[in-house]
Scaffold this active site. Sequence first.
Site, PDB file in Angstrom:
ATOM      1  N   ARG A  34      -8.528  62.188  -3.335  1.00 33.94           N
ATOM      2  CA  ARG A  34      -9.256  61.061  -2.735  1.00 33.94           C
ATOM      3  C   ARG A  34     -10.300  61.563  -1.738  1.00 33.94           C
ATOM      4  O   ARG A  34     -10.029  62.493  -0.974  1.00 33.94           O
ATOM      5  CB  ARG A  34      -8.284  60.090  -2.054  1.00 33.94           C
ATOM      6  CG  ARG A  34      -7.338  59.486  -3.050  1.00 33.94           C
ATOM      7  CD  ARG A  34      -6.642  58.225  -2.616  1.00 33.94           C
ATOM      8  NE  ARG A  34      -5.678  57.879  -3.667  1.00 33.94           N
ATOM      9  CZ  ARG A  34      -6.000  57.267  -4.799  1.00 33.94           C
ATOM     10  NH1 ARG A  34      -7.240  56.873  -5.008  1.00 33.94           N
ATOM     11  NH2 ARG A  34      -5.093  57.029  -5.725  1.00 33.94           N
ATOM     12  N   ASP A  35     -11.476  60.926  -1.802  1.00 31.47           N
ATOM     13  CA  ASP A  35     -12.546  61.270  -0.861  1.00 31.47           C
ATOM     14  C   ASP A  35     -12.112  60.887   0.554  1.00 31.47           C
ATOM     15  O   ASP A  35     -11.520  59.839   0.774  1.00 31.47           O
ATOM     16  CB  ASP A  35     -13.839  60.530  -1.250  1.00 31.47           C
ATOM     17  CG  ASP A  35     -15.059  61.097  -0.564  1.00 31.47           C
ATOM     18  OD1 ASP A  35     -15.910  61.673  -1.249  1.00 31.47           O
ATOM     19  OD2 ASP A  35     -15.163  60.960   0.687  1.00 31.47           O
ATOM     20  N   ILE A  36     -12.434  61.773   1.501  1.00 30.37           N
ATOM     21  CA  ILE A  36     -12.023  61.552   2.890  1.00 30.37           C
ATOM     22  C   ILE A  36     -12.813  60.409   3.529  1.00 30.37           C
ATOM     23  O   ILE A  36     -12.364  59.814   4.517  1.00 30.37           O
ATOM     24  CB  ILE A  36     -12.168  62.871   3.697  1.00 30.37           C
ATOM     25  CG1 ILE A  36     -11.223  62.917   4.870  1.00 30.37           C
ATOM     26  CG2 ILE A  36     -13.594  63.135   4.105  1.00 30.37           C
ATOM     27  CD1 ILE A  36     -11.074  64.300   5.484  1.00 30.37           C
ATOM     28  N   ASN A  96     -23.796  64.825  -7.461  1.00 32.92           N
ATOM     29  CA  ASN A  96     -24.983  65.221  -6.710  1.00 32.92           C
ATOM     30  C   ASN A  96     -25.188  66.727  -6.826  1.00 32.92           C
ATOM     31  O   ASN A  96     -24.220  67.486  -6.872  1.00 32.92           O
ATOM     32  CB  ASN A  96     -24.823  64.838  -5.235  1.00 32.92           C
ATOM     33  CG  ASN A  96     -24.704  63.335  -5.030  1.00 32.92           C
ATOM     34  OD1 ASN A  96     -25.408  62.575  -5.676  1.00 32.92           O
ATOM     35  ND2 ASN A  96     -23.798  62.917  -4.159  1.00 32.92           N
ATOM     36  N   VAL A 105     -21.396  69.251  -0.273  1.00 34.84           N
ATOM     37  CA  VAL A 105     -20.410  70.319  -0.510  1.00 34.84           C
ATOM     38  C   VAL A 105     -20.835  71.088  -1.760  1.00 34.84           C
ATOM     39  O   VAL A 105     -20.890  70.515  -2.859  1.00 34.84           O
ATOM     40  CB  VAL A 105     -18.992  69.737  -0.685  1.00 34.84           C
ATOM     41  CG1 VAL A 105     -17.990  70.867  -0.901  1.00 34.84           C
ATOM     42  CG2 VAL A 105     -18.593  68.892   0.523  1.00 34.84           C
ATOM     43  N   HIS A 109     -18.549  68.549  -7.849  1.00 32.34           N
ATOM     44  CA  HIS A 109     -17.584  67.449  -7.778  1.00 32.34           C
ATOM     45  C   HIS A 109     -18.216  66.222  -8.389  1.00 32.34           C
ATOM     46  O   HIS A 109     -19.393  65.947  -8.182  1.00 32.34           O
ATOM     47  CB  HIS A 109     -17.129  67.168  -6.338  1.00 32.34           C
ATOM     48  CG  HIS A 109     -18.242  67.047  -5.346  1.00 32.34           C
ATOM     49  ND1 HIS A 109     -18.930  68.143  -4.873  1.00 32.34           N
ATOM     50  CD2 HIS A 109     -18.791  65.963  -4.736  1.00 32.34           C
ATOM     51  CE1 HIS A 109     -19.845  67.748  -4.013  1.00 32.34           C
ATOM     52  NE2 HIS A 109     -19.801  66.432  -3.916  1.00 32.34           N
ATOM     53  N   HIS A 111     -17.921  62.254  -8.267  1.00 31.59           N
ATOM     54  CA  HIS A 111     -17.366  61.096  -7.561  1.00 31.59           C
ATOM     55  C   HIS A 111     -17.033  60.037  -8.610  1.00 31.59           C
ATOM     56  O   HIS A 111     -17.884  59.698  -9.447  1.00 31.59           O
ATOM     57  CB  HIS A 111     -18.392  60.474  -6.614  1.00 31.59           C
ATOM     58  CG  HIS A 111     -18.881  61.341  -5.503  1.00 31.59           C
ATOM     59  ND1 HIS A 111     -18.462  61.188  -4.204  1.00 31.59           N
ATOM     60  CD2 HIS A 111     -19.779  62.357  -5.484  1.00 31.59           C
ATOM     61  CE1 HIS A 111     -19.093  62.063  -3.428  1.00 31.59           C
ATOM     62  NE2 HIS A 111     -19.901  62.785  -4.177  1.00 31.59           N
TER      63      HIS A 111
HETATM   64  P1  DGP Z   1     -21.608  65.075  -1.760  1.00 35.89           P
HETATM   65  O1  DGP Z   1     -22.591  64.475  -0.787  1.00 35.89           O
HETATM   66  O2  DGP Z   1     -21.825  64.580  -3.158  1.00 35.89           O
HETATM   67  O3  DGP Z   1     -21.558  66.590  -1.658  1.00 35.89           O
HETATM   68  O4  DGP Z   1     -20.195  64.496  -1.354  1.00 35.89           O
HETATM   69  C1  DGP Z   1     -19.241  65.205  -0.625  1.00 35.89           C
HETATM   70  C2  DGP Z   1     -18.042  64.296  -0.424  1.00 35.89           C
HETATM   71  O5  DGP Z   1     -16.947  65.089  -0.005  1.00 35.89           O
HETATM   72  C3  DGP Z   1     -18.229  63.207   0.637  1.00 35.89           C
HETATM   73  O6  DGP Z   1     -18.103  61.933   0.004  1.00 35.89           O
HETATM   74  C4  DGP Z   1     -17.099  63.429   1.628  1.00 35.89           C
HETATM   75  C5  DGP Z   1     -16.148  64.345   0.889  1.00 35.89           C
HETATM   76  N1  DGP Z   1     -15.458  65.304   1.740  1.00 35.89           N
HETATM   77  C6  DGP Z   1     -16.019  66.183   2.598  1.00 35.89           C
HETATM   78  N2  DGP Z   1     -15.075  66.928   3.185  1.00 35.89           N
HETATM   79  C7  DGP Z   1     -13.893  66.543   2.648  1.00 35.89           C
HETATM   80  C8  DGP Z   1     -12.541  66.954   2.839  1.00 35.89           C
HETATM   81  O7  DGP Z   1     -12.217  67.846   3.624  1.00 35.89           O
HETATM   82  N3  DGP Z   1     -11.597  66.313   2.106  1.00 35.89           N
HETATM   83  C9  DGP Z   1     -11.912  65.314   1.219  1.00 35.89           C
HETATM   84  N4  DGP Z   1     -10.908  64.755   0.562  1.00 35.89           N
HETATM   85  N5  DGP Z   1     -13.162  64.910   1.001  1.00 35.89           N
HETATM   86  C10 DGP Z   1     -14.144  65.513   1.718  1.00 35.89           C
END
Ligand code: DGP
Length: 126
Positions: A34-36, A96, A105, A109, A111
């Site tokens: 799950r996204d944080i 992205n 990141v 990934h 979404h």
């Molecule tokens: P992007 O902008 O597409 O690189 O999205 C990165 C996503 O990663 C963003 O929606 C927040 C998520 N995210 C960042 N750090 C963490 C983390 O430590 N854990 C989780 N579960 N999600 C994270």
Amino acid sequence: MAYTYDPQNIFAKILRGEIPNDTVLDTEYSLAFRDIQPQAPSHVLVIPKGPYVSYDHFAAEASDAEIVDFTRAISEVCKAEGLALPVGEGFRMIANAGAHGVQDVPHLHVHILGGRPMGRMVSQQA
Ligand code: DGP
């Protein structure tokens, strides 16, 4: 030019077990969690376990087994979250890449977002 992968990115740390995550699916070559900072009632990130920066990197260099596993993992997550058609009401997939894609990141990934109407695909604003 070769792709450069930063092994200190946050998802590499998640894969090494250095940072906890809320796992949705764990397969041989893929992890979904799950996204944080969820942007929808369902917001799951699906990542390959291999060191790939972006989708184009993954598509060019991953093995067929990794690509099949990742593709099926996305499908499994959509089903598990109750989003996949025809039972669910649909979802949006976003991957992205780079500066213009606003990728935070640098580990591939996808979404998966759903649970509400997701609106128009792309904002007109930068
Ligand atoms: P992007 O902008 O597409 O690189 O999205 C990165 C996503 O990663 C963003 O929606 C927040 C998520 N995210 C960042 N750090 C963490 C983390 O430590 N854990 C989780 N579960 N999600 C994270």
